[in-house]
Design a protein around this motif. Structure first.
Motif, PDB file in Angstrom:
ATOM      1  N   ALA A 290      17.878  41.541  25.932  1.00  0.00           N
ATOM      2  CA  ALA A 290      19.087  42.156  25.384  1.00  0.00           C
ATOM      3  C   ALA A 290      19.217  43.610  25.828  1.00  0.00           C
ATOM      4  O   ALA A 290      20.319  44.089  26.136  1.00  0.00           O
ATOM      5  CB  ALA A 290      19.071  42.067  23.863  1.00  0.00           C
ATOM      6  N   GLN A 291      18.097  44.319  25.875  1.00  0.00           N
ATOM      7  CA  GLN A 291      18.102  45.745  26.194  1.00  0.00           C
ATOM      8  C   GLN A 291      18.452  46.021  27.646  1.00  0.00           C
ATOM      9  O   GLN A 291      18.894  47.117  27.984  1.00  0.00           O
ATOM     10  CB  GLN A 291      16.728  46.335  25.851  1.00  0.00           C
ATOM     11  CG  GLN A 291      16.537  47.799  26.200  1.00  0.00           C
ATOM     12  CD  GLN A 291      17.419  48.741  25.403  1.00  0.00           C
ATOM     13  OE1 GLN A 291      17.794  48.432  24.275  1.00  0.00           O
ATOM     14  NE2 GLN A 291      17.739  49.882  25.986  1.00  0.00           N
TER      15      GLN A 291
ATOM     16  N   PHE B 266      20.484  48.658  20.383  1.00  0.00           N
ATOM     17  CA  PHE B 266      19.187  48.236  19.845  1.00  0.00           C
ATOM     18  C   PHE B 266      18.259  49.399  19.520  1.00  0.00           C
ATOM     19  O   PHE B 266      17.308  49.232  18.759  1.00  0.00           O
ATOM     20  CB  PHE B 266      18.513  47.288  20.847  1.00  0.00           C
ATOM     21  CG  PHE B 266      19.408  46.156  21.250  1.00  0.00           C
ATOM     22  CD1 PHE B 266      19.612  45.090  20.399  1.00  0.00           C
ATOM     23  CD2 PHE B 266      20.105  46.188  22.449  1.00  0.00           C
ATOM     24  CE1 PHE B 266      20.461  44.049  20.742  1.00  0.00           C
ATOM     25  CE2 PHE B 266      20.967  45.168  22.802  1.00  0.00           C
ATOM     26  CZ  PHE B 266      21.149  44.090  21.940  1.00  0.00           C
ATOM     27  N   GLY B 267      18.508  50.530  20.074  1.00  0.00           N
ATOM     28  CA  GLY B 267      17.684  51.701  19.868  1.00  0.00           C
ATOM     29  C   GLY B 267      18.008  52.714  20.941  1.00  0.00           C
ATOM     30  O   GLY B 267      18.891  52.497  21.777  1.00  0.00           O
ATOM     31  N   ILE B 268      17.274  53.814  20.921  1.00  0.00           N
ATOM     32  CA  ILE B 268      17.470  54.844  21.936  1.00  0.00           C
ATOM     33  C   ILE B 268      16.270  54.821  22.872  1.00  0.00           C
ATOM     34  O   ILE B 268      15.134  55.050  22.454  1.00  0.00           O
ATOM     35  CB  ILE B 268      17.642  56.229  21.302  1.00  0.00           C
ATOM     36  CG1 ILE B 268      18.899  56.234  20.426  1.00  0.00           C
ATOM     37  CG2 ILE B 268      17.725  57.310  22.380  1.00  0.00           C
ATOM     38  CD1 ILE B 268      19.163  57.554  19.737  1.00  0.00           C
ATOM     39  N   ALA B 269      16.514  54.511  24.128  1.00  0.00           N
ATOM     40  CA  ALA B 269      15.439  54.447  25.116  1.00  0.00           C
ATOM     41  C   ALA B 269      14.950  55.855  25.434  1.00  0.00           C
ATOM     42  O   ALA B 269      15.756  56.756  25.701  1.00  0.00           O
ATOM     43  CB  ALA B 269      15.928  53.762  26.385  1.00  0.00           C
ATOM     44  N   THR B 270      13.635  56.039  25.391  1.00  0.00           N
ATOM     45  CA  THR B 270      13.042  57.321  25.774  1.00  0.00           C
ATOM     46  C   THR B 270      12.309  57.236  27.104  1.00  0.00           C
ATOM     47  O   THR B 270      12.149  58.243  27.782  1.00  0.00           O
ATOM     48  CB  THR B 270      12.068  57.815  24.695  1.00  0.00           C
ATOM     49  OG1 THR B 270      11.030  56.842  24.508  1.00  0.00           O
ATOM     50  CG2 THR B 270      12.798  58.052  23.382  1.00  0.00           C
TER      51      THR B 270
ATOM     52  N   GLY C   9      10.860  47.467  31.803  1.00  0.00           N
ATOM     53  CA  GLY C   9      10.390  47.675  30.440  1.00  0.00           C
ATOM     54  C   GLY C   9      11.046  48.909  29.831  1.00  0.00           C
ATOM     55  O   GLY C   9      11.536  49.789  30.554  1.00  0.00           O
ATOM     56  N   PHE C  10      11.034  48.958  28.486  1.00  0.00           N
ATOM     57  CA  PHE C  10      11.690  50.052  27.762  1.00  0.00           C
ATOM     58  C   PHE C  10      10.833  50.499  26.584  1.00  0.00           C
ATOM     59  O   PHE C  10      10.291  49.666  25.848  1.00  0.00           O
ATOM     60  CB  PHE C  10      13.041  49.603  27.192  1.00  0.00           C
ATOM     61  CG  PHE C  10      14.051  49.155  28.198  1.00  0.00           C
ATOM     62  CD1 PHE C  10      14.969  50.049  28.736  1.00  0.00           C
ATOM     63  CD2 PHE C  10      14.112  47.820  28.610  1.00  0.00           C
ATOM     64  CE1 PHE C  10      15.916  49.634  29.661  1.00  0.00           C
ATOM     65  CE2 PHE C  10      15.046  47.401  29.525  1.00  0.00           C
ATOM     66  CZ  PHE C  10      15.957  48.303  30.060  1.00  0.00           C
TER      67      PHE C  10
END
Length: 419
Positions: free
Chosen positions: A156-157, A164-168, A132-133
């Motif tokens: 996709a991630q 798609f975004g920045i994973a934190t 998970g992200f």
């Protein structure tokens, strides 16, 4: 304006700012205000994945801590942590990653975003560990995705290229801590070719390094062993002799074949035992450029022989050894391993020596054998190539358009492939 460079120094970007947010709120604000943004970890990508003309974000200073699940089969970790920090923290909890590559400065997020891998017949890339992200999207909003929440975004991630975004925060699979015994020895290339299948069956991990102008390989195996103390730290001068050989070759390329044969005439053996996260990585102080092809496993040795034969016939000054590894198949949309298990062939060149023409010609041979390039290593894929090699490429683009409709996370290189 600030100038950013990758680890090898060959990718540079003039950007408005490089920022190091300390919390998710600061990150969200920076992303929301930016015209274009890319995230960087340790800068170990040889392709311009992290380049931007506006904003580059590093999560190296982000707050966060490790949270181990009750069943101890997974953990939620700060995405910006280095693999070195993550694996040391997991060890304190009696846990480990099932596999690692041979360096560990990369960020957890960057390693997963590019399909970074180690070696092992039954072991997949780090991307296969994802469960998970938590992402900061282009508008600064935060979302969570996993198999139960926005499955398409999660799929996709898993190998995202930062689109798609920045994973934190990332939830990833972990295993009970284990120890490894590393053995290194020089073996005849012909013997290793003949015994390869047996070696693969016998060892948890097996790989070799082949200098193209020699007839011996450096064989490395890793197997689980009883608990033991960490080995002594490697000396800082361990690579000094090889650096001298490389510098001579850079000044006198015609001498590279002789230098390699002379170097490989020396005895080579080594043994280390210790915690897995200490034994997996090696120091990589010498700078190089790299390309890597993930070949159908049955074609790996034959393709390596073809490329090495081409180098020998033309006495080309390829200064570094080839690295040959195995990686298990996976089901990740944009993974080079999603068509079946692969033999991974890495080709390197010293940073002080020309590499562009060499890599271009070798890449054509790898592609002819069915190879697909590692996304973070040097390659010349076009959009048509991506569509041919990856049947779900357009679905991947559709997810990107849904979560980033203005293309904030695209740069020039990625726009050509996925814009």
């Amino acid at each position: 304006m600030q100038r950013w460079r990758n680890w090898s120094g060959s990718v540079a970007a003039e950007v408005r700012a490089v920022v190091y947010p300390r919390d998710e709120g600061a990150l969200s604000s920076a992303v929301a205000r930016a015209r274009q943004v890319r995230a960087t970890g340790a800068g170990h990508s040889f392709m311009p994945l992290c380049a931007s003309d506006d904003l580059i974000v590093s999560l190296a200073h982000m707050e966060g801590e490790l949270h181990v699940a009750a069943d101890r089969a997974s953990a939620r970790v700060p995405a910006g942590w280095s693999l070195k920090r993550l694996t040391a923290e997991l060890w304190e909890h009696g846990l480990a990653l099932a596999n690692q590559g041979d360096v560990n400065p990369q960020s957890v997020a960057g390693s997963m975003a590019t399909g970074t891998h180690g070696t092992g017949r039954d072991l997949g890339s780090l991307s296969t560990f994802a469960r998970g992200f938590r992402l900061v999207l282009a508008d600064g909003a935060t979302v969570w995705c996993d198999r139960d929440t926005d499955l398409e975004l999660f799929e996709a991630q898993r190998l995202s290229l930062g689109l798609f975004g920045i994973a934190t925060e990332i939830e990833l699979a972990v295993v009970p801590a284990f120890h490894l015994h590393e053995r290194i020895e020089k073996r005849p290339w012909a013997e290793v070719r003949e015994q390869w299948d047996t070696l693969v069956e016998r060892h948890r991990h097996v790989e070799f390094f082949l200098f193209p102008h020699t007839d011996d390989v450096i064989l490395k195996t890793l197997d689980e062993t009883d608990a033991c103390a960490p080995p002594p730290a490697r000396r800082a001068d361990d690579e000094a002799a090889f650096r001298r050989v490389l510098d001579i070759g850079a000044r006198l390329p015609v001498a590279v074949p002789w230098l390699q044969r002379r170097m490989m005439s020396a005895p080579m053996t080594g043994r280390r035992r210790g915690p897995a996260h200490v034994i997996f990585p090696s120091e990589r102080a010498l700078r190089f450029e790299e390309m890597e092809s993930e070949m159908p496993r049955a074609a790996g040795l034959e393709t390596l022989e073809e490329v090495v034969g081409w180098i020998r016939r033309r006495r080309l000054p390829v200064a570094f050894p080839f690295e040959f590894r195995l990686v298990a198949a996976d089901d990740i949309w944009m993974s080079p391993m999603n068509a079946g298990p692969v033999a991974s062939i890495s080709m390197h060149q010293y940073v002080k020596m020309p590499w562009q023409a060499l890599f271009a010609e070798a890449e054509a041979m790898f592609r002819a054998g069915g190879g697909r390039p590692h996304w973070a290593k040097r390659h010349r894929l076009t959009r048509d190539d991506v569509d041919t090699l990856y049947p779900r490429a357009e679905q991947y683009r559709q997810v990107r358009r849904r979560v980033d409709p203005t293309g904030k996370f695209l740069n020039g290189h990625l726009r050509e492939l996925f814009g």
